[in-house]
Motif scaffolding. Structure first.
Motif, PDB file in Angstrom:
ATOM      1  N   ARG A  49      18.349   4.510  13.797  1.00 46.68           N
ATOM      2  CA  ARG A  49      18.799   4.343  15.010  1.00 46.68           C
ATOM      3  C   ARG A  49      20.250   4.220  15.345  1.00 46.68           C
ATOM      4  NH1 ARG A  49      14.169   1.605  13.562  1.00 46.68           N
ATOM      5  NH2 ARG A  49      15.406  -0.244  13.181  1.00 46.68           N
ATOM      6  N   ASP A  50      20.459   4.260  17.300  1.00 45.78           N
ATOM      7  CA  ASP A  50      21.391   3.817  17.809  1.00 45.78           C
ATOM      8  C   ASP A  50      22.292   4.901  16.892  1.00 45.78           C
ATOM      9  OD1 ASP A  50      19.644   2.337  19.289  1.00 45.78           O
ATOM     10  OD2 ASP A  50      20.119   0.761  17.831  1.00 45.78           O
ATOM     11  N   LYS A  51      23.086   4.517  18.054  1.00 43.08           N
ATOM     12  CA  LYS A  51      24.750   5.084  17.263  1.00 43.08           C
ATOM     13  C   LYS A  51      25.364   4.174  15.990  1.00 43.08           C
ATOM     14  CE  LYS A  51      25.564   5.012  21.960  1.00 43.08           C
ATOM     15  NZ  LYS A  51      24.647   4.171  22.501  1.00 43.08           N
ATOM     16  N   ALA A  52      24.918   4.981  14.793  1.00 38.83           N
ATOM     17  CA  ALA A  52      24.890   4.741  13.358  1.00 38.83           C
ATOM     18  C   ALA A  52      26.023   5.138  12.929  1.00 38.83           C
ATOM     19  CB  ALA A  52      23.996   5.013  12.363  1.00 38.83           C
ATOM     20  N   GLU A  53      26.118   6.742  13.702  1.00 33.87           N
ATOM     21  CA  GLU A  53      27.806   7.052  12.860  1.00 33.87           C
ATOM     22  C   GLU A  53      28.736   6.294  12.673  1.00 33.87           C
ATOM     23  OE1 GLU A  53      24.177   8.850  13.551  1.00 33.87           O
ATOM     24  OE2 GLU A  53      25.378   8.820  15.280  1.00 33.87           O
ATOM     25  N   GLN A  54      28.587   6.479  15.117  1.00 29.42           N
ATOM     26  CA  GLN A  54      29.856   5.690  15.451  1.00 29.42           C
ATOM     27  C   GLN A  54      30.366   4.215  14.537  1.00 29.42           C
ATOM     28  OE1 GLN A  54      31.645   7.366  17.007  1.00 29.42           O
ATOM     29  NE2 GLN A  54      33.232   5.291  16.598  1.00 29.42           N
ATOM     30  N   LYS A  55      28.873   2.865  13.699  1.00 31.02           N
ATOM     31  CA  LYS A  55      28.884   1.514  13.786  1.00 31.02           C
ATOM     32  C   LYS A  55      30.161   2.573  11.960  1.00 31.02           C
ATOM     33  CE  LYS A  55      25.214  -0.768  15.474  1.00 31.02           C
ATOM     34  NZ  LYS A  55      24.037  -0.577  14.747  1.00 31.02           N
ATOM     35  N   VAL A  56      30.106   2.962  11.811  1.00 24.65           N
ATOM     36  CA  VAL A  56      30.475   3.795   9.881  1.00 24.65           C
ATOM     37  C   VAL A  56      31.599   4.014  10.714  1.00 24.65           C
ATOM     38  CG1 VAL A  56      29.333   4.716   8.170  1.00 24.65           C
ATOM     39  CG2 VAL A  56      28.194   4.347   8.952  1.00 24.65           C
ATOM     40  N   PHE A  57      31.864   4.902  11.092  1.00 20.81           N
ATOM     41  CA  PHE A  57      32.974   5.444  11.092  1.00 20.81           C
ATOM     42  C   PHE A  57      34.132   3.754  11.546  1.00 20.81           C
ATOM     43  CE2 PHE A  57      31.266   9.384  11.429  1.00 20.81           C
ATOM     44  CZ  PHE A  57      32.490   9.917   9.789  1.00 20.81           C
ATOM     45  N   GLY A  69      -4.844  -6.668  18.220  1.00 21.12           N
ATOM     46  CA  GLY A  69      -4.793  -7.416  17.279  1.00 21.12           C
ATOM     47  C   GLY A  69      -3.453  -7.402  16.811  1.00 21.12           C
ATOM     48  N   TYR A  70      -2.773  -6.728  16.496  1.00 17.72           N
ATOM     49  CA  TYR A  70      -1.709  -7.426  15.531  1.00 17.72           C
ATOM     50  C   TYR A  70      -0.929  -8.507  15.664  1.00 17.72           C
ATOM     51  CZ  TYR A  70      -1.269  -1.956  15.781  1.00 17.72           C
ATOM     52  OH  TYR A  70      -1.355  -0.738  15.904  1.00 17.72           O
ATOM     53  N   ASP A  71      -0.686  -8.941  14.311  1.00 13.57           N
ATOM     54  CA  ASP A  71      -0.059 -10.444  14.232  1.00 13.57           C
ATOM     55  C   ASP A  71       1.154  -9.971  14.753  1.00 13.57           C
ATOM     56  OD1 ASP A  71      -1.814 -11.834  13.096  1.00 13.57           O
ATOM     57  OD2 ASP A  71      -2.560 -11.329  10.775  1.00 13.57           O
ATOM     58  N   SER A  72       1.868  -8.549  13.950  1.00 16.98           N
ATOM     59  CA  SER A  72       3.816  -8.624  14.745  1.00 16.98           C
ATOM     60  C   SER A  72       3.491  -7.337  15.100  1.00 16.98           C
ATOM     61  CB  SER A  72       4.707  -9.437  13.691  1.00 16.98           C
ATOM     62  OG  SER A  72       4.324  -8.444  12.251  1.00 16.98           O
ATOM     63  N   ILE A  73       4.289  -6.786  15.867  1.00 15.87           N
ATOM     64  CA  ILE A  73       4.830  -5.673  15.473  1.00 15.87           C
ATOM     65  C   ILE A  73       6.408  -5.631  15.923  1.00 15.87           C
ATOM     66  CG2 ILE A  73       3.052  -4.625  16.485  1.00 15.87           C
ATOM     67  CD1 ILE A  73       3.957  -4.612  19.682  1.00 15.87           C
ATOM     68  N   PHE A  74       7.251  -3.770  15.195  1.00 17.77           N
ATOM     69  CA  PHE A  74       8.668  -4.151  15.545  1.00 17.77           C
ATOM     70  C   PHE A  74       8.812  -3.030  16.058  1.00 17.77           C
ATOM     71  CE2 PHE A  74       7.968  -5.105  10.718  1.00 17.77           C
ATOM     72  CZ  PHE A  74       8.869  -6.407  10.712  1.00 17.77           C
ATOM     73  N   THR A  75       9.244  -3.213  17.748  1.00 17.16           N
ATOM     74  CA  THR A  75       9.175  -2.348  18.916  1.00 17.16           C
ATOM     75  C   THR A  75      11.311  -2.154  18.602  1.00 17.16           C
ATOM     76  OG1 THR A  75       9.734  -4.673  19.893  1.00 17.16           O
ATOM     77  CG2 THR A  75       8.031  -4.161  19.955  1.00 17.16           C
ATOM     78  N   PHE A  76      10.925  -0.901  19.113  1.00 19.21           N
ATOM     79  CA  PHE A  76      12.011  -0.084  19.153  1.00 19.21           C
ATOM     80  C   PHE A  76      12.191   0.780  20.610  1.00 19.21           C
ATOM     81  CE2 PHE A  76      10.674  -0.043  14.471  1.00 19.21           C
ATOM     82  CZ  PHE A  76      11.847  -0.780  14.353  1.00 19.21           C
ATOM     83  N   LYS A  77      13.379   0.903  20.570  1.00 19.80           N
ATOM     84  CA  LYS A  77      13.620   1.534  22.259  1.00 19.80           C
ATOM     85  C   LYS A  77      13.610   3.450  21.389  1.00 19.80           C
ATOM     86  CE  LYS A  77      16.991  -0.738  24.396  1.00 19.80           C
ATOM     87  NZ  LYS A  77      18.105  -1.661  25.435  1.00 19.80           N
ATOM     88  N   TYR A  78      13.535   4.728  22.305  1.00 19.47           N
ATOM     89  CA  TYR A  78      13.434   5.568  21.327  1.00 19.47           C
ATOM     90  C   TYR A  78      15.184   6.229  22.137  1.00 19.47           C
ATOM     91  CZ  TYR A  78      14.198  10.988  20.847  1.00 19.47           C
ATOM     92  OH  TYR A  78      14.857  12.155  20.568  1.00 19.47           O
ATOM     93  N   SER A  79      15.460   6.327  20.457  1.00 17.66           N
ATOM     94  CA  SER A  79      17.128   6.796  20.991  1.00 17.66           C
ATOM     95  C   SER A  79      17.382   8.062  19.303  1.00 17.66           C
ATOM     96  CB  SER A  79      18.048   5.862  19.614  1.00 17.66           C
ATOM     97  OG  SER A  79      17.336   5.995  18.514  1.00 17.66           O
ATOM     98  N   PRO A  80      18.103   9.584  20.419  1.00 14.61           N
ATOM     99  CA  PRO A  80      17.637  10.869  19.781  1.00 14.61           C
ATOM    100  C   PRO A  80      18.839  10.519  18.687  1.00 14.61           C
ATOM    101  CG  PRO A  80      18.846  10.257  22.134  1.00 14.61           C
ATOM    102  CD  PRO A  80      18.838   9.779  21.585  1.00 14.61           C
ATOM    103  N   ARG A  81      17.892  11.554  17.478  1.00 10.53           N
ATOM    104  CA  ARG A  81      18.906  11.846  15.905  1.00 10.53           C
ATOM    105  C   ARG A  81      19.376  12.505  15.682  1.00 10.53           C
ATOM    106  NH1 ARG A  81      21.832   8.002  16.134  1.00 10.53           N
ATOM    107  NH2 ARG A  81      21.662   7.947  13.417  1.00 10.53           N
ATOM    108  N   PRO A  82      20.061  12.624  15.516  1.00 13.35           N
ATOM    109  CA  PRO A  82      20.783  14.347  15.084  1.00 13.35           C
ATOM    110  C   PRO A  82      19.674  14.985  13.456  1.00 13.35           C
ATOM    111  CG  PRO A  82      22.412  12.745  14.092  1.00 13.35           C
ATOM    112  CD  PRO A  82      21.676  11.935  14.565  1.00 13.35           C
ATOM    113  N   ASN A  83      19.776  16.177  14.453  1.00  9.23           N
ATOM    114  CA  ASN A  83      19.079  17.351  13.155  1.00  9.23           C
ATOM    115  C   ASN A  83      17.922  16.929  13.922  1.00  9.23           C
ATOM    116  OD1 ASN A  83      21.411  17.846  11.760  1.00  9.23           O
ATOM    117  ND2 ASN A  83      20.860  15.815  10.683  1.00  9.23           N
TER     118      ASN A  83
END
Ligand code: 5AD
Ligand code: SF4
Length: 450
Positions: free
Chosen positions: A55-63, A327-341
């Motif tokens: 997700r997100d700006k992973a490449e930038q964080k790596v650089f 009736g989930y016990d919990s969920i992981f929620t994400f904002k869509y982020s465009p990913r390369p390829n």
């Protein structure tokens, strides 16, 4: 590197459990090759950076991180970038950070010993061309960091190509290990004292035994029947491949944990189609109904993306109604982020950031109340927990239930602390939206130190 002193390495890991477990295998391989793990970059001859690009700006964080390493290059350190960003950015990493010696994606890790020799000799090594391989990364030298609960990879890669997802591009095509090899590893772990095993894969339900001995559900059962194994979990499931025999297996064998993580991503059939998820809302709910009609109460959790290109308000509301219906016990929620390829990269990222933030907030608010109500049902129950640690500030023991819920409990004054990794029973005295609070069960007092 001089041969007088032991070669040292430092490794930093980002991302999912697969990545974390890859690092355990990479560490084992490095130790086997004569390296010694250290806890800081400063002490290390070789610095490994296991990256995530989901997700997100992973490449930038790596650089950015590689820029920090730049200052250290004069000290003779070598740098290795592995994992999903390494696979995705490939040779670009050498261009932007020429002091990096190794760039490798996860599909090439079985060649690590060879690549290590290359970089020790002062050349560069790459592992980027292996995504079409049929082989998996198996090693006897996995350096598991927890002596009680451990991961086993059963399938690598993914062939699903959901429109938003980088995994098929970073981890390559699906390839399963033989059930014999998985069971061999599970038995060795049980002999070494492990009691809790988590089977891992991007899509464990599409597991296909290369020797056609066992289906996924049969493999699950076989692991759960190993002497000494008390808990078996698996992640991640894909609704398309999630079959009823998995629920039947859980229902039949108590060592299989009563928890299923089944990412739905959206409650709208139209959005699911545009995500290429290959199931409808109704088909997803059918899988949920299998779990609800099981004799055991199976806890359900999920992943959800908001703001996928074109998601309308009413489609978002279908997600809200779905989480209520399930009736989930919990969920992981994400904002869509465009990913390369990925296929969706060519679509307009049409939902404004503020709107994504709003939808995420609404979703989390609705889920908090569902979680609160679900957790409240545990009040007064006696649950078995695996002891995971201590919280001295609160005078509590941290435990985990079979449903993967945290249960923090107290013990009577003067009572010996139960050992980490042991199983005890605790009575739930208070419930919170995401955890349970309790006391050691009276009947468990004598067993606590087992
Ligand atoms: N944008 C937002 N969330 C994503 N996920 C995967 N790719 C993306 C993306 N491009 C989420 C999915 C997946 C979880 C691991 O991460 O919900 O299940
Ligand atoms: Fe991140 Fe996906 Fe790679 Fe795991 S497989 S490290 S979640 S990009």
């Amino acid at each position: 590197m001089d041969s007088e002193h032991t070669k040292t390495f430092f490794i930093e890991t980002f991302g999912c459990q697969m990545n974390f477990h890859d690092s355990e295998k990479v560490i084992g391989t490095l130790v086997q090759q004569g390296y010694h793990q250290v806890q800081t970059v400063e002490e290390a001859d070789l610095v490994f950076y296991n990256t995530c690009s989901i997700r997100d700006k992973a490449e930038q964080k790596v650089f950015n991180r590689l820029n920090e390493y730049k200052k250290l290059q004069n000290q003779g350190k070598k740098f290795a970038v592995i994992g999903c960003v390494a696979q995705q950015e490939g040779e670009k990493i050498f261009e932007k950070a020429p002091y990096v010696s190794l760039v490798a994606g996860s599909a090439s890790y079985r060649n690590l010993p060879k690549m290590l020799v290359q970089i020790e000799q002062g050349s560069r090594a790459t592992g980027l061309d292996d995504r079409q391989t049929d082989e998996t990364f198996e090693t006897e030298f996995t350096a598991r960091s927890n002596p009680h609960r451990g991961y086993i990879t059963i399938i690598e890669g993914c062939d699903k190509f959901c429109a938003y997802c980088v995994v098929p591009y970073t981890r390559g095509k699906e390839r399963s290990r033989t059930s014999d090899s998985v069971l061999g590893e599970a038995r060795r772990m049980a002999d070494a004292g492990y009691t809790d095993i988590q089977l891992l894969g991007q899509n464990v339900n599409s597991y296909k035994d290369p020797l056609a001995r066992k289906s996924f559900a049969e493999l699950l059962t076989a692991v759960g029947e190993i002497n000494g194994i008390r808990r078996v979990r698996f992640t991640t499931s894909h609704p398309r491949d999630f079959t009823k025999d998995i629920v039947d297996a859980i229902d039949a064998l108590p060592t299989l944990c009563d928890h299923v993580h089944l990412p739905v991503q959206s409650g709208s059939t139209a959005v699911l189609a545009s995500m290429y998820r290959e199931y409808s809302r109704e088909q997803y709910l059918e899988r949920v109904s299998w779990m609800k009609s099981a004799r055991r109460h199976i806890s359900m959790t999920s992943d959800i993306i908001v703001g996928f290109p074109g998601e309308t308000e009413s489609e978002f509301e279908e997600t809200l109604s779905l989480i209520q219906e399930v009736g989930y016990d919990s969920i992981f929620t994400f904002k869509y982020s465009p990913r390369p390829n990925t296929p969706a990269i060519d679509r307009e990222d049409s939902i404004p950031e503020e709107e994504k933030t709003r939808r995420l907030q609404v979703l989390n608010d609705v889920q908090r109340e569902i979680s609160r109500a679900n957790y409240a049902k545990h009040l007064g129950q006696t649950l078995e927990v695996m002891v995971e640690g201590y919280n001295p500030a609160r005078g509590q023991i941290i435990g985990r239930t079979s449903q993967n819920k945290t249960l923090n409990f107290s013990i009577p004054d003067g009572h010996p602390q139960p050992k980490i990794g042991s199983y005890v029973e605790a009575v739930v005295t208070k419930t919170l939206p995401n955890s349970l609070v309790g006391e050691l069960a009276a009947s468990a007092n004598s067993a606590a130190a087992d």
